[in-house]
Each structure stands twice: as C-alpha cells, then as structure tokens.
Design an enzyme around this catalytic site. Structure first.
Site, mmCIF file in Angstrom:
data_model
loop_
_atom_site.group_PDB
_atom_site.id
_atom_site.type_symbol
_atom_site.label_atom_id
_atom_site.label_comp_id
_atom_site.label_asym_id
_atom_site.label_seq_id
_atom_site.Cartn_x
_atom_site.Cartn_y
_atom_site.Cartn_z
ATOM 1 N N THR A 101 0.825 -1.209 0.000
ATOM 2 C CA THR A 101 0.000 0.000 0.000
ATOM 3 C C THR A 101 0.863 1.264 0.000
ATOM 4 O OG1 THR A 101 -1.856 -1.093 1.101
ATOM 5 C CG2 THR A 101 -1.727 1.309 1.301
ATOM 6 N N SER A 140 -6.950 -0.844 -6.660
ATOM 7 C CA SER A 140 -6.572 -1.149 -5.285
ATOM 8 C C SER A 140 -5.095 -1.495 -5.290
ATOM 9 C CB SER A 140 -7.383 -2.339 -4.756
ATOM 10 O OG SER A 140 -6.803 -2.895 -3.587
ATOM 11 N N THR A 141 -4.454 -1.320 -4.141
ATOM 12 C CA THR A 141 -3.080 -1.801 -4.040
ATOM 13 C C THR A 141 -2.992 -3.265 -4.446
ATOM 14 O OG1 THR A 141 -2.470 -0.271 -2.272
ATOM 15 C CG2 THR A 141 -1.204 -2.313 -2.401
ATOM 16 N N ASN A 142 -4.068 -4.011 -4.186
ATOM 17 C CA ASN A 142 -4.039 -5.459 -4.374
ATOM 18 C C ASN A 142 -4.068 -5.898 -5.837
ATOM 19 O OD1 ASN A 142 -4.131 -5.291 -1.635
ATOM 20 N ND2 ASN A 142 -6.245 -6.012 -1.430
ATOM 21 N N THR A 187 35.735 -37.677 -13.379
ATOM 22 C CA THR A 187 34.511 -37.904 -12.620
ATOM 23 C C THR A 187 34.907 -38.221 -11.196
ATOM 24 O OG1 THR A 187 34.516 -40.254 -13.220
ATOM 25 C CG2 THR A 187 33.234 -38.774 -14.622
ATOM 26 N N SER A 318 47.061 -11.560 -2.295
ATOM 27 C CA SER A 318 47.360 -11.717 -0.873
ATOM 28 C C SER A 318 48.075 -10.485 -0.341
ATOM 29 C CB SER A 318 48.234 -12.956 -0.646
ATOM 30 O OG SER A 318 48.655 -13.042 0.701
ATOM 31 N N SER A 319 47.771 -10.174 0.914
ATOM 32 C CA SER A 319 48.470 -9.069 1.585
ATOM 33 C C SER A 319 49.775 -9.540 2.209
ATOM 34 C CB SER A 319 47.570 -8.473 2.673
ATOM 35 O OG SER A 319 47.280 -9.462 3.653
ATOM 36 N N LYS A 324 51.008 -13.907 -5.411
ATOM 37 C CA LYS A 324 49.827 -14.769 -5.446
ATOM 38 C C LYS A 324 48.670 -14.049 -6.136
ATOM 39 C CE LYS A 324 47.352 -17.932 -2.333
ATOM 40 N NZ LYS A 324 45.949 -17.630 -2.624
#
Length: 471
Positions: A101, A140-142, A187, A318-319, A324
């Site tokens: 609504t 209507s909102t509906n 697999t 990587s830090s 990497k």
C-alpha cells in the site's frame, strides 16, 4: 525547510513543501525504516507503477469515469515519472507492511501532485485532483502492486537474459578456440577418459543456455494481470469492461502481451508465478556456481594444482604472499549465487504464508526477486568481461596429464575385455609404464592397432559405426 500540512483518516502530518509525495508516504517513512533501500532503487518498479497508473487513467476516461483534462494531466505526470524525473520522490523502504500500500500511495501522491502542477494548481490542493479519488480510481493496491511487480520483473528478466546470452556466446567462443586441445575428463575428481578442452567449455555454454530457455518460459507466465480485481478480486468499485480495457491499455504502453487473469479472485491471492521465477533463478545460480567451481579448480596451482587454464589476473591475491593471484571473479559470482539461493527460500516462505484472499508479503517477494535478477545480470556480465573472455589454455599441461593417465584404458575394454583392461591399468600404474607398451607386450594387439585405439583424439567422440554399407 518549509512544510505544508496534509491529513488522512489518521490525522494531519507535515509534508516537506518541495516534496511531490504526501501524507501517506510520510507515514510510511516514519513506520518502515528497515533496509535503507527505497523502492526507487529498483527503477523498473517505479516505471511499472507509472505505466499502471497511466493505463488506469486512460481506461477510466474511455469508460466515462474520468474527466478528459484530469486524465490528460495524470497521463502526462505518469509519463514523466516513467522517464525518471521524480525518482527521488519515491523514498518508501522496499520492505514494508500493508501488502505494498505504501508503494501504491507513494505513486498516487507523486503523480497527483505533478498532475496538479500541470493543471495550474499547488501541490496538496487535492480538491482538484485527489490521489485516491482520481489517480487510484478503479484500483486497489491489491491489483496495482502485483501487476507492477510482474511488469518490472519481466523487464529485469529481459536484462538478465541478454547477459546470459552473451555469456553463452563467450563460452562457445572458447569452445571453438580450445577445440584441438586434448585433456583428461574427470569424474568424482578422478581420471576418467580424454576429452577436449573445447568440449568442456562448449558444455558450459549449453548448460547456461538451457537455463535461459527455462527463464524465458517462466517469464511468459508473468503476463497475466489481475487489474480490475481491486480489493479481493470481485471488482468492487469498477464497471463492466474495465479489466479488459485497462489490460489492453497496459499492453500498449509497456509493449508486453499483458492479458486479464481468468479468475481475478484466484489471481489476487496467488503468488505462484513468483515462486516459479524464483525457482528458475535458483536453478541458474546452482549451475552458474558449479561452472565457477570448475573454473577455479581447472586454474588451480599454478604449480600444485590442475593448471589446465589461466584465468586473467585481476588483482594481487594476498596481503602477505607476494605474487599470489586468486580467482576473484569466479569467487564473487559464487557468492552472488549463494545469495540468490537464499533469496529463493525467502520467496518460498513468503508465498506460502499468504492467507485467504491476499498475500501481504509481496514486498519481501519483490525485494528478493529484484535483487536476485539484478545481481545475476551483473554477475554474468562480470564473469564474461573480466574472466571468460581472457581465459587461456595450458595446452602442454593438458596433454601431459593425458599421457600420464591410465584413464585411456577404457578404450581398450571393447577389444580385450573389461578384466584384461583393468589388469593393464593396474600394472601401468604400479610400474609407471606406458599403457601402449603393456598392450603390445601382453599380445593383446599390434602396436599399430594399439596406437589407433589409444589415440586420445579418437576417444573424444563415438567410433564409426560397425555396420557395413547397405545393412
């Protein structure tokens, strides 16, 4: 800030003077501070509501219910809203009580106040044009809210389909590029039989393409509208012919094949189509995430993993570990897919929780569906542009693993039998000897025949038919 005073059935409220929304939007802002995301964040929804309001005004005018001048002003205001001129005036939180609504009234008020300006009046002078009596006439909102959701979701799905089609094309292009690169298929993470890297990438394109078809089929079900249902589907406060008229106008305005629902009471309470679309989005996510898992695995290493393909480097990984580089793009897509799968659970629960003639939880359904579609479209674009297009193959590495594997023994089974082939595989693995040498030594076939049968490329497709010509 200057204010004007507006009132509704609960009493007066101050509204910012420069706001196009009104008192009921102010109440929604007071009540629903949940996500911090206004529903205008999903611009397609604002556009869809504007289309519904425009269609309703035109249908009401044609049926003699709305004055021509008022209709023209509403139509112009709705057109401007659809064009995005008033997005900042749709601040209502995307999650709200009231079955939507607040969204509907936000739209009624903005369009009404803009229409008042068009007719030379001041904002809030509702004695000339009223948000409920005129903009929301026969509605209507509906019926407005679910119809708007379906239109917006259709447009968002079209955006996703474009990105999915482009991603399919990218995988197919890699399939062509890698068509002559032999590798081992696997697999259960164990050596299986040879294939080409091109076959593997082409299969990724096919699996995503299949989901695009399923999504297209689901979107077709969004074209059914319950406009004309008003409150619960009985059509109270409408006239005969309105439902068909408004759907016809809406189809013309949106370019979508919108049709009236066969039973408006059922259509007002049912949210099954949202569950259907959400389920397809979950399926897309499951399969897209699986593909990303494969990409990360195939590129693992580079020295201690599969290292069959190289993903384009996007950022230092990587830090602490210099040099990497991580598969950040597939990782990000994986996370999008997990979110969409979770969103599907929310949509499912919200749809199930609907009671009697209305489901009041459509706002959370809308939020999750729009988020899912939008994120998936962005993820497909990112995966294609920043990963798939730049993938290269390590041909020598792929071929090396084919020659080291005993998986090719499968091709011998039709000629020497399963047990003899299994014994050769075991001996080859234990003694680290080439399979072809053992085949010849044990007298199973000549070297020429063994080379023919164990040719990796010949194992990537069915062998020629054993039938003779004319049979």
């Amino acid at each position: 800030m200057q204010f004007r005073t507006e009132k509704d059935s609960l009493g007066p409220r101050k509204v910012p003077q420069d706001a196009y929304y009104g008192v009921q939007t102010v109440r929604a802002l007071e009540n629903f501070q949940i996500t911090g995301i206004p529903f205008s964040h999903f611009t397609r929804l604002v556009q869809a509501v504007a289309c519904v309001k425009k269609a309703a005004a035109m249908a009401n005018r044609d049926l003699g219910l709305l004055d021509d001048a008022i209709c023209d002003a509403i139509v112009q205001a709705a057109r401007e809203v659809r064009e995005g001129h008033f997005d900042e005036h749709f601040p209502v939180d995307v999650i709200q009580g009231g079955a939507g609504t607040s969204v509907n009234m936000n739209a009624n008020e903005v369009i009404c106040n803009r229409a008042l300006e068009i007719m030379g009046h001041e904002r809030g002078e509702y004695q000339h044009i009223h948000p409920n009596n005129h903009v929301n006439l026969s509605q209507s909102t509906n019926d407005v809210y679910p119809t708007s959701l379906k239109i917006a979701l259709t447009w968002y799905c079209h955006d996703l389909l474009k990105e999915m089609d482009a991603l399919v094309a990218a995988f197919q292009a890699k399939g062509d590029e890698f068509a002559d690169i032999i590798k081992m298929g696997r697999t259960q993470l164990q050596d299986a039989v040879p294939m080409t890297l091109g076959q593997e990438f082409a299969a990724y394109g096919v699996t995503i393409g299949e989901d695009a078809v399923r999504l297209e089929e689901a979107v077709e079900h969004l074209r059914e509208s319950n406009m004309g249902a008003t409150a619960i589907g009985t059509g109270i406060n409408t006239v005969e012919g309105y439902a068909a008229a408004v759907c016809g106008k809406l189809a013309d305005i949106t370019g979508l094949d919108i049709v009236p629902a066969a039973n408006l009471i059922e259509a007002t309470s049912d949210t099954g189509v949202f569950v259907l679309v959400s389920g397809i989005l979950k399926r897309i996510s499951v399969k897209l995430s699986k593909v990303c898992n494969d990409l990360r695995l195939l590129s693992s290493g580079p020295y201690t993993g599969f290292n069959e393909i190289n993903l384009p480097p996007m950022q230092p990984g990587s830090s602490i570990m210099p040099g990497k580089v991580n598969p950040v793009i597939p990782e990000a897509v994986n996370q999008v897919c997990y979110q969409v799968i979770g969103n599907d659970v929310t949509v499912t629960l919200a749809a199930e929780a609907g009671q009697l003639e209305l489901n009041v939880f459509e706002p959370i359904i809308a939020f999750n569906l729009f988020q899912s579609v939008d994120m998936l479209a962005r993820a497909c674009f990112m995966l294609r542009k920043r990963c798939i297009d730049g993938i290269t193959a390590n041909k020598e590495r792929c071929e090396e693993m084919v020659h080291r594997s005993v998986g090719a023994v499968t091709a011998l089974a039709p000629y020497i039998g399963y047990e003899a082939a299994a014994a050769l595989a075991k001996e080859s693995a234990c003694n680290q000897r080439p399979l072809i040498d053992l085949v010849v030594e044990h007298g199973h076939m000549s070297r020429e025949d063994a080379e023919h049968v164990l040719d990796p490329l010949s194992m990537t497709r069915p062998k020629p038919s054993a039938k003779k010509g004319g049979e």
